[in-house]
Design a protein around this motif. Structure first.
Motif, mmCIF file in Angstrom:
data_model
loop_
_atom_site.group_PDB
_atom_site.id
_atom_site.type_symbol
_atom_site.label_atom_id
_atom_site.label_comp_id
_atom_site.label_asym_id
_atom_site.label_seq_id
_atom_site.Cartn_x
_atom_site.Cartn_y
_atom_site.Cartn_z
ATOM 1 N N GLY A 1 -7.441 3.264 5.738
ATOM 2 C CA GLY A 1 -6.853 2.368 4.853
ATOM 3 C C GLY A 1 -5.928 1.223 5.488
ATOM 4 O O GLY A 1 -5.998 -0.037 4.769
ATOM 5 N N ASP B 1 1.046 -1.315 -0.279
ATOM 6 C CA ASP B 1 0.183 0.066 -0.115
ATOM 7 C C ASP B 1 0.844 1.195 -0.062
ATOM 8 O O ASP B 1 1.394 1.763 1.119
ATOM 9 C CB ASP B 1 -0.862 0.305 1.223
ATOM 10 N N ASN C 1 -6.005 3.837 -3.393
ATOM 11 C CA ASN C 1 -7.110 4.342 -3.315
ATOM 12 C C ASN C 1 -7.497 5.012 -4.904
ATOM 13 O O ASN C 1 -6.611 4.878 -5.634
ATOM 14 C CB ASN C 1 -7.521 5.339 -2.217
ATOM 15 N N GLU D 1 -4.667 7.286 -5.910
ATOM 16 C CA GLU D 1 -3.424 6.622 -6.241
ATOM 17 C C GLU D 1 -3.765 5.682 -7.487
ATOM 18 O O GLU D 1 -2.562 5.727 -8.211
ATOM 19 C CB GLU D 1 -3.137 5.783 -4.912
ATOM 20 N N LYS E 1 -2.872 -2.113 -2.973
ATOM 21 C CA LYS E 1 -4.565 -1.245 -2.532
ATOM 22 C C LYS E 1 -4.547 0.109 -2.534
ATOM 23 O O LYS E 1 -4.324 0.859 -1.611
ATOM 24 C CB LYS E 1 -4.631 -1.608 -0.764
HETATM 25 MG MG LIG Z 1 -4.218 4.623 1.960
#
Ligand SMILES: [Mg+2]
Ligand SMILES: Nc1ncnc2c1ncn2[C@@H]1O[C@H](COP(=O)(O)OP(=O)(O)OP(=O)(O)O)[C@@H](O)[C@H]1O
Length: 308
Positions: free
Chosen positions: A254, A165, A186, A189, A184
């Motif tokens: 997150g 992440d 968002n 990103e 992962k």
């Molecule tokens: Mg995050």
């Protein structure tokens, strides 16, 4: 008991204050004060332990603040794997303003890291024993943008599933070699990663699936805050709505999401179910004020609600 290792290249000591009102010059008396070990990977480890797992934390630690960070990890019963650096571990400060209910967050960029230091970190990871290695967070100054790609290579050689992440160049450059097990991003990103505007769930799902098809990652979990998220993997794409909660603070959503999803995967649950467990953890984190991470009882309650 599932055991993971986490990697935090730019950890923090998280300091929390509450003041009535932010005003310049005057002394602002804080009514509450707390110190926690932080940074992406360490946060993931803290939640993972709350859920019933074991987590070893690889992290860079330096100066007097590094010693304090080591002590905070002990207080949280995390297994420490510090890599010593000459620079001082950063302190991140979160100020809660009671009258307006606002949060002010002060986040330094972190100490400069030398080549010898980041190479020592890679050597330490070459000794790691775990099924999953979860890296989360930014890279401090001096660490090359392809650092996570180097970690991915070490993980692949050791048969460890590498979960990442991160954002920006650190994320983009991580995917130049081995397929990562799980990333992962968002929505923002993922947009940075693909260079496209992704203004709908379908667009995000298509972009995530392209990464899977291209062999960049086995699974891509795109989280979209209160809009839920999309999971792309070998079985195709799945969309899940967010679990509606009364949001207090989105800080920590997150990391809580990632810890819970990996916990579910490590205990043998199907990817979609693990994704749902992660979403429940993200929503549970939103329920807690300030920088608090998710609580297990909130997670289980929301997960049960979402599974009906
Ligand atoms: Mg995050
Ligand atoms: N306002 C909200 N209401 C309900 N659930 C939420 C909300 N915000 C976040 N979540 C849950 O948490 C998950 C992760 O949140 P988000 O997408 O904001 O991650 P992030 O941007 O990586 O967060 P972070 O700032 O912690 O890095 C979401 O997929 C969702 O399940």
């Amino acid at each position: 008991m599932p055991t993971i290792a986490t990697l935090t290249m730019n950890p923090t000591i998280d300091v929390d204050y509450s003041v009535d009102r932010m005003v310049p010059t005057r002394k602002l008396r804080s009514t509450r004060e707390s110190y926690d070990p932080g940074g992406g990977g360490i946060n993931v480890a803290r939640v993972f332990v709350r859920l019933g797992g074991n987590a070893s934390c690889y992290y860079l630690s330096g100066g007097a603040t590094g010693v304090a960070l080591d002590g905070l990890l002990d207080l949280h019963q995390l297994v420490r794997r510090p890599v010593r650096i000459a620079g001082s571990t950063r302190i991140a400060c979160n100020v809660h303003e009671i009258e307006q209910g606002e949060e002010f967050r002060f986040v330094p960029e972190g100490p400069a890291v030398s080549q010898a230091e980041w190479l020592a970190c890679l050597s330490a990871l070459e000794q790691s024993e775990c099924d999953y290695l979860v890296a989360s967070g930014s890279l401090p100054p001096g660490v090359p943008e392809d650092f996570y790609a180097r970690v991915a290579r070490i993980a692949a050689e050791r048969g460890i599933k590498f979960v990442l992440d991160s954002s920006g160049a650190a994320l983009r450059e991580s995917m130049s070699g081995e397929a990562l097990h799980l990333i992962k991003p968002n929505q923002v990103e993922l947009e940075q990663l693909t260079g496209r505007t992704l203004d709908s769930t379908d667009a995000a799902a298509a972009a995530a699936m392209e990464l899977v098809t291209a062999g960049k990652a086995e699974m891509v979990a795109v989280t979209m805050g209160s809009d839920g998220g999309v999971l792309a993997g070998p079985g195709g794409v799945q969309h899940l709505p967010a679990i509606q909660v009364e949001a207090k603070s989105a800080v920590g959503a997150g990391d809580s999401f990632l810890a819970a999803m990996v916990y579910a995967l490590a205990t043998g649950r199907e990817p979609v179910d693990a994704f749902r467990y992660g979403m429940a953890a993200g929503s549970a984190a939103v329920l807690t004020p300030g920088t608090d991470l998710c609580r297990k009882d909130d997670l289980e309650r929301l997960y049960a609600q979402a599974s009906v």
